[in-house]
Scaffold this motif. Structure first.
Motif, mmCIF file in Angstrom:
data_model
loop_
_atom_site.group_PDB
_atom_site.id
_atom_site.type_symbol
_atom_site.label_atom_id
_atom_site.label_comp_id
_atom_site.label_asym_id
_atom_site.label_seq_id
_atom_site.Cartn_x
_atom_site.Cartn_y
_atom_site.Cartn_z
ATOM 1 N N SER A 166 0.851 -1.197 0.000
ATOM 2 C CA SER A 166 0.000 0.000 0.000
ATOM 3 C C SER A 166 0.885 1.244 0.000
ATOM 4 C CB SER A 166 -0.863 0.019 1.269
ATOM 5 O OG SER A 166 0.006 0.124 2.390
ATOM 6 N N ILE A 167 0.250 2.394 -0.216
ATOM 7 C CA ILE A 167 0.990 3.658 -0.168
ATOM 8 C C ILE A 167 1.560 3.878 1.233
ATOM 9 C CG2 ILE A 167 0.722 6.184 -0.273
ATOM 10 C CD1 ILE A 167 -1.124 5.818 -2.615
ATOM 11 N N GLU A 168 0.772 3.515 2.256
ATOM 12 C CA GLU A 168 1.230 3.740 3.637
ATOM 13 C C GLU A 168 2.501 2.928 3.921
ATOM 14 O OE1 GLU A 168 -1.963 2.982 2.785
ATOM 15 O OE2 GLU A 168 -2.629 5.077 2.984
ATOM 16 N N GLU A 169 2.523 1.682 3.473
ATOM 17 C CA GLU A 169 3.721 0.856 3.704
ATOM 18 C C GLU A 169 4.919 1.425 2.935
ATOM 19 O OE1 GLU A 169 1.752 -3.506 4.760
ATOM 20 O OE2 GLU A 169 2.768 -3.273 2.836
ATOM 21 N N LEU A 170 4.665 1.905 1.731
ATOM 22 C CA LEU A 170 5.750 2.510 0.943
ATOM 23 C C LEU A 170 6.282 3.753 1.657
ATOM 24 C CD1 LEU A 170 7.409 2.861 -1.698
ATOM 25 C CD2 LEU A 170 5.494 4.198 -2.588
ATOM 26 N N GLN A 171 5.363 4.592 2.155
ATOM 27 C CA GLN A 171 5.789 5.826 2.845
ATOM 28 C C GLN A 171 6.634 5.491 4.071
ATOM 29 O OE1 GLN A 171 1.736 7.327 3.143
ATOM 30 N NE2 GLN A 171 2.351 9.211 2.090
ATOM 31 N N GLU A 172 6.173 4.514 4.857
ATOM 32 C CA GLU A 172 6.888 4.170 6.087
ATOM 33 C C GLU A 172 8.302 3.663 5.765
ATOM 34 O OE1 GLU A 172 6.186 4.839 9.101
ATOM 35 O OE2 GLU A 172 7.838 3.731 10.022
ATOM 36 N N ALA A 173 8.413 2.772 4.764
ATOM 37 C CA ALA A 173 9.734 2.221 4.416
ATOM 38 C C ALA A 173 10.641 3.320 3.856
ATOM 39 C CB ALA A 173 9.578 1.085 3.412
ATOM 40 N N ALA A 174 10.090 4.213 3.061
ATOM 41 C CA ALA A 174 10.902 5.301 2.488
ATOM 42 C C ALA A 174 11.409 6.225 3.593
ATOM 43 C CB ALA A 174 10.080 6.078 1.462
ATOM 44 N N ARG A 175 10.524 6.526 4.563
ATOM 45 C CA ARG A 175 10.948 7.393 5.680
ATOM 46 C C ARG A 175 12.071 6.743 6.487
ATOM 47 N NH1 ARG A 175 5.200 7.949 7.074
ATOM 48 N NH2 ARG A 175 4.404 9.570 5.696
ATOM 49 N N ARG A 176 11.957 5.435 6.704
ATOM 50 C CA ARG A 176 13.021 4.729 7.448
ATOM 51 C C ARG A 176 14.361 4.848 6.695
ATOM 52 N NH1 ARG A 176 11.021 0.359 10.965
ATOM 53 N NH2 ARG A 176 8.935 1.017 11.544
#
Ligand code: EPU
Length: 299
Positions: free
Chosen positions: A42-52
């Motif tokens: 999902s977009i949320e999972e992508l955002q979280e991994a990118a932020r990490r």
């Protein structure tokens, strides 16, 4: 905030794996592993991994179908994002406007548009890749390129901010765009009505041209070099007498000189050495500096 541990992706194990061989995700089927492979759903999972990645300074790489990619033998010490889950492969027609996720396979999409009687993507015939990869490279050839039908592109920066880029501020040139954001999430494409038979016959014609001129049934990564302005890289390499030249398992295609074919036992180092030799020989003979079209990881 996530708990401070040694693992920068702690808690995200459902879609982040470590030390994953990348060869099977590329058309070349060669190259080393990714330190992390991130396959968000999902977009949320992508955002979280990118932020990490941003917080911990982990380099970000985005993989499509790996059709224009050479991964070096030592692999990639970073996070390789692969947008292949169902959400990223969505296809939605609203009249003549097509909305697609970045992970959509261009060949499958082309066939869908033929069936729906929507014209515009024929120039993509025989080009392997995802829509995201295709947009990033403005893929195409002498029959047109993808940029000419793009209406909007949704992108994300490494902090997770999402933007929609529209036709009036997008620039598509030969094998490049002005998109700088690391992630392409999806796009909308403007198509036209036409009869499926007419679209299919144009698609087939383009595909036949490629089949007749390119080594399609081999392990390759498409054209290795960009065509220098007004010239053909393939013709320059051919005129330098390099067709059939081999380094280890890598060979300059005898069918089209701008392709390097990987035979059994080929390593990425073999391909890299051959690229270097081709550049030197073409420069010696024609005083032209060839520029790579293939993406090489790590940069
Ligand atoms: N040629 C030779 N020897 C060769 C290859 C080509 O003399 O070994 C000559 C051909 O006879 C022709 C000219 O070079 O006169 C151009 O060749 P071709 O028609 O095959 O097109 P190209 O410029 O080499 C481009 C794209 C291809 C795309 C085709 C067809 C580039 C670098 N290549 O090839 O794209 O499939 O047009 O649309 O822009 C790719 O980007 O990965 C790719 C394969």
């Amino acid at each position: 905030m996530h708990l401070v541990t040694d693992n920068p992706f702690s808690g995200l194990e459902a879609f982040v794996t470590e030390n994953v061989p990348l060869a099977r995700f590329t058309w070349y089927k060669i190259g080393g592993p990714a330190r992390y492979l991130v396959q968000p759903r999902s977009i949320e999972e992508l955002q979280e991994a990118a932020r990490r990645c941003t917080e911990t300074n982990i380099p970000i790489y985005v993989l499509g179908l790996g059709a224009n990619l050479l991964v070096c033998d030592q692999g990639v010490d970073g996070a390789v994002f692969r947008l292949n889950e169902e959400f990223w492969r969505r296809i939605k027609f609203t009249g003549n406007l097509l909305e697609v996720g970045a992970g959509t396979d261009m060949q499958k999409l082309l066939l869908r548009t033929v069936r729906e009687g929507k014209s515009g993507l024929e120039c993509l015939a025989g080009i392997p890749g995802t829509i995201g990869g295709g947009i990033r490279m403005n893929c195409g050839g002498k029959f047109g390129d993808i940029g000419s039908v793009i209406s909007t592109v949704t992108v994300m920066d490494s902090q997770g901010n999402i933007f929609v880029r529209t036709k009036d501020d997008l620039v598509f040139d030969y094998r490049r765009t002005n998109i700088v954001a690391p992630f392409i999430l999806g796009a909308t494409i403007e198509l036209e009505d036409d009869h499926p038979d007419a679209i299919m016959s144009r698609t087939r014609e383009i595909w036949m041209y490629k089949r007749n001129t390119q080594p399609l049934n081999t392990k390759n990564c498409g054209c290795i070099f960009k065509n220098p302005r007004g010239l053909s890289a393939g013709a320059l390499i051919d005129q330098s007498g390099l067709k059939g030249l081999r380094v280890g398992g890598a060979e300059v295609s005898t069918k089209h000189a701008n392709f390097i074919v990987a035979h059994k036992g080929c390593s990425s180092q073999d391909v890299l050495k051959l690229i270097k030799i081709i550049k030197e020989r073409v420069y010696d003979k024609h005083q032209v500096v060839l520029e790579s079209e293939v993406r090489i990881w790590p940069l």
